[in-house]
Write an enzyme that holds these catalytic residues in place. Structure first.
Site, mmCIF file in Angstrom:
data_model
loop_
_atom_site.group_PDB
_atom_site.id
_atom_site.type_symbol
_atom_site.label_atom_id
_atom_site.label_comp_id
_atom_site.label_asym_id
_atom_site.label_seq_id
_atom_site.Cartn_x
_atom_site.Cartn_y
_atom_site.Cartn_z
ATOM 1 N N GLY A 90 -18.795 34.741 3.910
ATOM 2 C CA GLY A 90 -18.894 36.061 4.512
ATOM 3 C C GLY A 90 -20.257 36.693 4.282
ATOM 4 O O GLY A 90 -21.282 36.012 4.246
ATOM 5 N N SER A 91 -20.255 37.997 4.090
ATOM 6 C CA SER A 91 -21.516 38.740 4.033
ATOM 7 C C SER A 91 -22.322 38.525 2.764
ATOM 8 O O SER A 91 -23.451 39.002 2.672
ATOM 9 C CB SER A 91 -21.249 40.237 4.231
ATOM 10 O OG SER A 91 -20.850 40.476 5.564
#
Length: 482
Positions: free
Chosen positions: A218-219
Site C-alpha cells: 500500500g502507501s
C-alpha cells in the site's frame, strides 16, 4: 624374497592404500553427504540423542536440549514457544528442522569447522559432543511488546531493528504455535499435532511470516516514490503539486482516485509534504509515470527490493515488477497491483532513512560460542546499501514527522517521544473490503534508536487503521521506557 612373496606384498600394500583412500573419502569428502542422507537413520538418531546447543536471548535459552528418559538421551525443549516460534523454527525427529534450528544446525549440532577440535576430543574421550550456543540480537522485552501488538486471530507481523547497526531487536508474528508440539519424539503425536496446526487459518509452521510472507505494501511504498522524486531534483517538500481527485489510467477507462474519506479531494493542489502526510494517490501516480519505471525500480532496489537475503533466516525477495506500462506503473507506485513486500523489507526502508540514507544489513545473530564459551563467530555491523543521500534522508524524516503530527498516523502522536512514520492500506478485495494495514517508521525522529514496522494482513479497514498507529505509539513508548 621370491616373486610370489613380492606379489603378495604388492597386493597387500595396494589393498591397504585402497582402504586408506576409501576411509579418507568417507570421513572427509563424503561425510556431510552421508550425514545428511535421508536414509541415514543412524545419523538421525545419533543427532537426536546428542546434547544440541541452545539458542539464547539475553543469555537465557529459548531452545535447549534436556536429558530425556526415552530411547534418546536428550529432548529438544522450547521456552515461550509461541513467542519465538517464527525465529527458532522446530527440530523434529518426524519433520526435520526449520528456522534457526535448520540454518544454524552445523553450530548447534557441533559440526562446524570451528568445532573440529571439540570433535577430536569427543572421538578420543568418548564424551558426548555438545553443540555451540547461538545468542540472538533479540531484546526479550521488545519481543514481548511486539508480540502483544498482534491480536490473536489476525495474520500479522512486527519487526523492530536498530537502524545504526541492523540488529533485529524483535521479530514476532501471528498466528503462532507451541514448537514443543513438533519436537516430540513420538512420530504419531508429532503428525497429529502438525495436522492440527496446518488446519489453523494463516498458519504454516514452515515459514517465518516477517521474512517470508509477501504482501501488498500500500502507501508505505510512497516512501520509495518520494525518495525518487526528491532525488530527481524536480520536486521539493514545499513545492506545490497538482492534486486531482482522480485520474484515468493511460490506454484504459480505469480510474485511480484518492481515499474518499480523506482530505485530499478538498484541494486542487498542495505541497508535496502535505500530500505525503495525507497519503494522496494521484500525485504519486502521476509523478511515477513522469519519472519512469526504471527510476522507481532503481530506487526500490536501492532499499533492497528484488533481492533475497540470509540473516541467516531466509528473506524472500520483495517485488517491484519489470516491463510495466504507464497504467501498471501508476498502480504499482501506490503499493498495489504486483508490488509485494515483507515486513522486514519495509522496516529496512524506514531504517535506511533513519540512518542518514545508509541501509545496514539486518542481523539476527549476536554471538556464537562453543560449549567451552570460546567465541566462534561474532558478526559485526555491515553496510548493505547506500540507499539515498543524507540530504534526502533528512527531508524524508521531516516529512514522516508530519505524517504523525498532522497526517494519517495522527493516532501515533506521543507526549513522550517524537515519531516519524508512514502508513499504508492496500485493498485486497473490493467486495469483501479486506485490506493489508501497514505502518513503518522510527523514533525518536531526530535521534533514531529503533525502526518499527507493523503489518496486519487481510483485515477490515477500520480494525487495521486503529491497530497500526496506536500500536506503533505503544511499542515506541514501551521501548523508550526501557
Amino acid at each position: 624374497m621370491n616373486q610370489a612373496i613380492r606379489n603378495t606384498w604388492a597386493v597387500v600394500v595396494a589393498l591397504f592404500l585402497i582402504l586408506l583412500l576409501a576411509v579418507s573419502i568417507i570421513q572427509v569428502v563424503a561425510a556431510d553427504a552421508l550425514k545428511n542422507n535421508d536414509f541415514n537413520s543412524r545419523q538421525l538418531y545419533q543427532e537426536f540423542g546428542a546434547p544440541r546447543g541452545p539458542i539464547l536471548v539475553d543469555g537465557e535459552p529459548i531452545a535447549e536440549s534436556v536429558e530425556s528418559s526415552d530411547d534418546f538421551n536428550y529432548q529438544r525443549v522450547y521456552h515461550d514457544g509461541p513467542l519465538y516460534s517464527g525465529l527458532t523454527g522446530f527440530y523434529s525427529l518426524t519433520f526435520g528442522a526449520t528456522g534457526l534450528e535448520e540454518k544454524m544446525n552445523r553450530y548447534l549440532a557441533g559440526t562446524s569447522d570451528g568445532q573440529f577440535i571439540d570433535r577430536v576430543v569427543e572421538l578420543f574421550s568418548g564424551t558426548p559432543m555438545e553443540g555451540a550456543q547461538v545468542e540472538l540480537t533479540i531484546d526479550p522485552q521488545m519481543q514481548q511488546v511486539a508480540y502483544d501488538a498482534l491480536p490473536a486471530g489476525v495474520q500479522a507481523s512486527a519487526v523492530i531493528t536498530d537502524p545504526a547497526t541492523g540488529r533485529i531487536l524483535a521479530m514476532a508474528s501471528r498466528p503462532s504455535y507451541d514448537t514443543n508440539l513438533l519436537a516430540t519424539h513420538s512420530g504419531t503425536r508429532a503428525r497429529a499435532n502438525m495436522e492440527e496446526l496446518q488446519g489453523l487459518p494463516g498458519l504454516s509452521p514452515y515459514i517465518n511470516r516477517p521474512t517470508q510472507t509477501l504482501a501488498a505494501p500500500g502507501s508505505t511504498f510512497k516512501l520509495i516514490d518520494t525518495v525518487a522524486m526528491l532525488e530527481s531534483g524536480e520536486y521539493a517538500p514545499d513545492q506545490m503539486v497538482p492534486l486531482p481527485s482522480r485520474i484515468i489510467l493511460p490506454n484504459s477507462n480505469t480510474p485511480l482516485g484518492n481515499f474518499a474519506a480523506g482530505l485530499c479531494n478538498q484541494h486542487s493542489q498542495q505541497t508535496l509534504e502535505w500530500i505525503f502526510a495525507q497519503s494522496c494517490n494521484t500525485p504519486f501516480a502521476e509523478a511515477a509515470m513522469e519519472l519512469g519505471q526504471d527510476r522507481i525500480r532503481t530506487t526500490a532496489e536501492n532499499f533492497g527490493f528484488n533481492q533475497s537475503l540470509e540473516i541467516p533466516l531466509s528473506v524472500s525477495a520483495s517485488r517491484f515488477p519489470e516491463d510495466l506500462d504507464d497504467a501498471a506503473l501508476a498502480q504499482s507506485s501506490i503499493g498495489q497491483r504486483d508490488v509485494a513486500a515483507t515486513a522486514l523489507q519495509m522496516n529496512m526502508v524506514a531504517a535506511a532513512i533513519a540512518n542518514d540514507g545508509t541501509l545496514m544489513k539486518p542481523q539476527l545473530i549476536d554471538t556464537i560460542r562453543g560449549a567451552d564459551l570460546t567465541t566462534l563467530e561474532e558478526p559485526q555491523p555491515e553496510v548493505y546499501k547506500n540507499s539515498t543521500s543524507p540530504e534526502v534522508a533528512e527531508q524524508m524524516t521531516q516529512m514522516m514527522k508530519q505524517v504523525v503530527q498532522s497526517g494519517t498516523a495522527w493516532q501515533a502522536r506521543s507526549d513522550q517521544v517524537e515519531i516519524a512514520a508512514k502508513t499504508g492500506t492496500a485493498q485486497l478485495d473490493p467486495e469483501s473490503g479486506k485490506v493489508n494495514s501497514w505502518i513503518t517508521g522510527f523514533a525518536p525522529a531526530d535521534d533514531p534508536q529503533v525502526a518499527v514496522t507493523l503489518v496486519y494482513q487481510n483485515t477490515d479497514y477500520e480494525d487495521g487503521h486503529m491497530m497500526t498507529s496506536a500500536n506503533m505509539k505503544r511499542i515506541v513508548e514501551a521501548v523508550v521506557e526501557q
